[in-house]
Design a protein around this motif. Sequence first.
Motif, PDB file in Angstrom:
ATOM      1  N   GLY A 155       0.811  -1.206   0.000  1.00 53.91           N
ATOM      2  CA  GLY A 155       0.000   0.000   0.000  1.00 53.91           C
ATOM      3  C   GLY A 155       0.844   1.255   0.000  1.00 53.91           C
ATOM      4  N   ALA A 156       1.938   1.223   0.800  1.00 50.74           N
ATOM      5  CA  ALA A 156       2.813   2.390   0.865  1.00 50.74           C
ATOM      6  C   ALA A 156       3.438   2.664  -0.497  1.00 50.74           C
ATOM      7  CB  ALA A 156       3.900   2.167   1.917  1.00 50.74           C
ATOM      8  N   ALA A 157       3.799   1.602  -1.203  1.00 51.36           N
ATOM      9  CA  ALA A 157       4.378   1.785  -2.538  1.00 51.36           C
ATOM     10  C   ALA A 157       3.358   2.365  -3.502  1.00 51.36           C
ATOM     11  CB  ALA A 157       4.889   0.439  -3.063  1.00 51.36           C
ATOM     12  N   ASP A 158       2.078   2.138  -3.181  1.00 51.41           N
ATOM     13  CA  ASP A 158       0.997   2.630  -4.025  1.00 51.41           C
ATOM     14  C   ASP A 158       0.505   3.999  -3.576  1.00 51.41           C
ATOM     15  OD1 ASP A 158      -0.788   2.204  -6.217  1.00 51.41           O
ATOM     16  OD2 ASP A 158      -2.398   1.850  -4.756  1.00 51.41           O
ATOM     17  N   THR A 202      -1.978   4.575   2.869  1.00 51.69           N
ATOM     18  CA  THR A 202      -1.561   4.551   4.262  1.00 51.69           C
ATOM     19  C   THR A 202      -2.352   3.464   4.977  1.00 51.69           C
ATOM     20  OG1 THR A 202      -3.259   6.078   5.051  1.00 51.69           O
ATOM     21  CG2 THR A 202      -1.226   7.044   4.196  1.00 51.69           C
ATOM     22  N   ALA A 203      -2.042   3.251   6.233  1.00 51.37           N
ATOM     23  CA  ALA A 203      -2.739   2.216   7.007  1.00 51.37           C
ATOM     24  C   ALA A 203      -4.223   2.512   7.141  1.00 51.37           C
ATOM     25  CB  ALA A 203      -2.111   2.086   8.393  1.00 51.37           C
ATOM     26  N   GLN A 204      -4.592   3.773   6.930  1.00 52.30           N
ATOM     27  CA  GLN A 204      -5.997   4.142   7.061  1.00 52.30           C
ATOM     28  C   GLN A 204      -6.788   3.907   5.781  1.00 52.30           C
ATOM     29  OE1 GLN A 204      -3.436   6.155   8.170  1.00 52.30           O
ATOM     30  NE2 GLN A 204      -3.732   5.441  10.264  1.00 52.30           N
ATOM     31  N   PHE A 222      -1.877 -13.339  20.331  1.00 56.30           N
ATOM     32  CA  PHE A 222      -1.886 -13.195  18.883  1.00 56.30           C
ATOM     33  C   PHE A 222      -2.023 -11.708  18.563  1.00 56.30           C
ATOM     34  CE2 PHE A 222      -3.074 -17.644  19.166  1.00 56.30           C
ATOM     35  CZ  PHE A 222      -2.495 -18.204  18.039  1.00 56.30           C
ATOM     36  N   GLY A 223      -1.537 -11.309  17.366  1.00 55.04           N
ATOM     37  CA  GLY A 223      -1.659  -9.911  16.974  1.00 55.04           C
ATOM     38  C   GLY A 223      -0.809  -9.014  17.845  1.00 55.04           C
ATOM     39  N   ASP A 224      -1.410  -7.903  18.310  1.00 54.14           N
ATOM     40  CA  ASP A 224      -0.701  -6.947  19.172  1.00 54.14           C
ATOM     41  C   ASP A 224       0.644  -6.553  18.564  1.00 54.14           C
ATOM     42  OD1 ASP A 224      -2.446  -6.415  21.339  1.00 54.14           O
ATOM     43  OD2 ASP A 224      -2.009  -8.381  22.192  1.00 54.14           O
ATOM     44  N   THR A 225       0.624  -6.243  17.271  1.00 56.11           N
ATOM     45  CA  THR A 225       1.882  -5.951  16.580  1.00 56.11           C
ATOM     46  C   THR A 225       2.530  -4.656  17.049  1.00 56.11           C
ATOM     47  OG1 THR A 225       0.529  -5.039  14.770  1.00 56.11           O
ATOM     48  CG2 THR A 225       1.390  -7.269  14.497  1.00 56.11           C
ATOM     49  N   MET A 226       1.800  -3.844  17.807  1.00 54.83           N
ATOM     50  CA  MET A 226       2.423  -2.672  18.406  1.00 54.83           C
ATOM     51  C   MET A 226       3.581  -3.085  19.308  1.00 54.83           C
ATOM     52  SD  MET A 226       0.809   0.215  20.956  1.00 54.83           S
ATOM     53  CE  MET A 226      -0.260   0.913  19.693  1.00 54.83           C
ATOM     54  N   TYR A 227       3.515  -4.307  19.829  1.00 56.62           N
ATOM     55  CA  TYR A 227       4.566  -4.814  20.714  1.00 56.62           C
ATOM     56  C   TYR A 227       5.500  -5.781  19.995  1.00 56.62           C
ATOM     57  CZ  TYR A 227       1.380  -2.881  24.163  1.00 56.62           C
ATOM     58  OH  TYR A 227       0.561  -2.033  24.873  1.00 56.62           O
ATOM     59  N   LYS A 252       6.312   3.291  12.232  1.00 58.55           N
ATOM     60  CA  LYS A 252       6.275   4.685  11.779  1.00 58.55           C
ATOM     61  C   LYS A 252       6.075   4.783  10.272  1.00 58.55           C
ATOM     62  CE  LYS A 252       9.153   6.386  15.585  1.00 58.55           C
ATOM     63  NZ  LYS A 252      10.486   6.917  15.974  1.00 58.55           N
ATOM     64  N   ALA A 253       6.559   3.771   9.543  1.00 57.85           N
ATOM     65  CA  ALA A 253       6.377   3.772   8.093  1.00 57.85           C
ATOM     66  C   ALA A 253       4.946   3.432   7.713  1.00 57.85           C
ATOM     67  CB  ALA A 253       7.348   2.786   7.453  1.00 57.85           C
ATOM     68  N   ILE A 254       4.281   2.631   8.561  1.00 61.07           N
ATOM     69  CA  ILE A 254       2.924   2.190   8.259  1.00 61.07           C
ATOM     70  C   ILE A 254       1.891   3.188   8.751  1.00 61.07           C
ATOM     71  CG2 ILE A 254       1.193   0.408   8.755  1.00 61.07           C
ATOM     72  CD1 ILE A 254       3.495  -1.599   8.903  1.00 61.07           C
ATOM     73  N   MET A 255       2.110   3.703   9.970  1.00 57.53           N
ATOM     74  CA  MET A 255       1.150   4.619  10.594  1.00 57.53           C
ATOM     75  C   MET A 255       1.800   5.967  10.811  1.00 57.53           C
ATOM     76  SD  MET A 255      -0.359   1.857  13.320  1.00 57.53           S
ATOM     77  CE  MET A 255       1.278   1.131  13.561  1.00 57.53           C
ATOM     78  N   ARG A 256       1.023   7.007  10.624  1.00 58.86           N
ATOM     79  CA  ARG A 256       1.590   8.351  10.698  1.00 58.86           C
ATOM     80  C   ARG A 256       2.186   8.653  12.072  1.00 58.86           C
ATOM     81  NH1 ARG A 256      -3.346   9.435   7.820  1.00 58.86           N
ATOM     82  NH2 ARG A 256      -2.942   9.983   5.642  1.00 58.86           N
TER      83      ARG A 256
END
Length: 301
Positions: free
Chosen positions: A122-125, A128-130, A227-232, A240-244
């Motif tokens: 998505g970033a290449a396109d 953004t994450a939103q 599972f998930g919780d990718t913030m950690y 920072k590259a994915i979310m503003r």
Amino acid sequence: VRYDTNELSSNDPIEDRHCEVLTQHGPNSCFRADEKLPSCQLSVFDGHGGSECAEVVSTLLPSYITLELDSLPPPPSTTDQPLESSDAHQARVTAVHSAIQSAFTRLDDDITNLALDMSIWGAADGSTAQSTNLVPHIRAALAGSCALVAYLEGHDLHVACVGDSRAVVGRTRKSAGGGVEAIALTEDQTGRNPKELQRMKEDHPGEESTVIMNGRVLGRLMPTRAFGDTMYKWPAHVQKAIMRNPNLPKAFLTPPYVNARPVITHRRIDPSRDRFLVLATDGLFDELDSSSVVDVVDKFM
């Protein structure tokens, strides 16, 4: 196998999920068609930060587990119900635990990596994450879920835990007074568990004073495994590259801080005394201890 379910939402909509499936083994399964070995999976998923992760895990984890089990050598014959002390039985227990652990970690890798791959695309396109097309993948990875799975294979009960849900067996007492006693099959995986606290400190040397604060991971997340919780899990530069403006903890130095490696226990069911199994999220055990829970269920039975 009889099972009963009950749920009470603390959020609207409810973030938790549960799943009950008779394990359907494929044509290449280690299970022979003439073997009368009943097997099933009973699971509870405690979602947090949204329901998306729990929804994905509850939908996919049973299949991941079944695929791993189907790759194992055949289980021992059920004709003579081998004892726990037999080498063949112990080998089967070890193999099942390895298969379940692989299923858990593979699914978590797929959840986090798919979201990351979609975000990079998505970033290449220029997205953004939103962006609408990325939100479902990102949300499933950013939300989190504990997981508690009971796999029953004949008289062998295997319980895999990620997070702070609990599995408790209600066992008939031998005493004259009767009633049931609670046999815990899991330990809460939080910073308040001395074993988890020590593990976290060993995994993050130099961060002993910050990796667990107030019983929580980096002072925020209660379960130390999920599972998930990718913030950690994702490095800071990736977030920072994915979310503003990612809301990173202050002491965020050496991720991943959370993983989905389950702690797995085994119990050989004694039909003469083991009456039932309770699987529940921490919401129940925050209000009632394990002994009170099995007393309530015993009265219900």
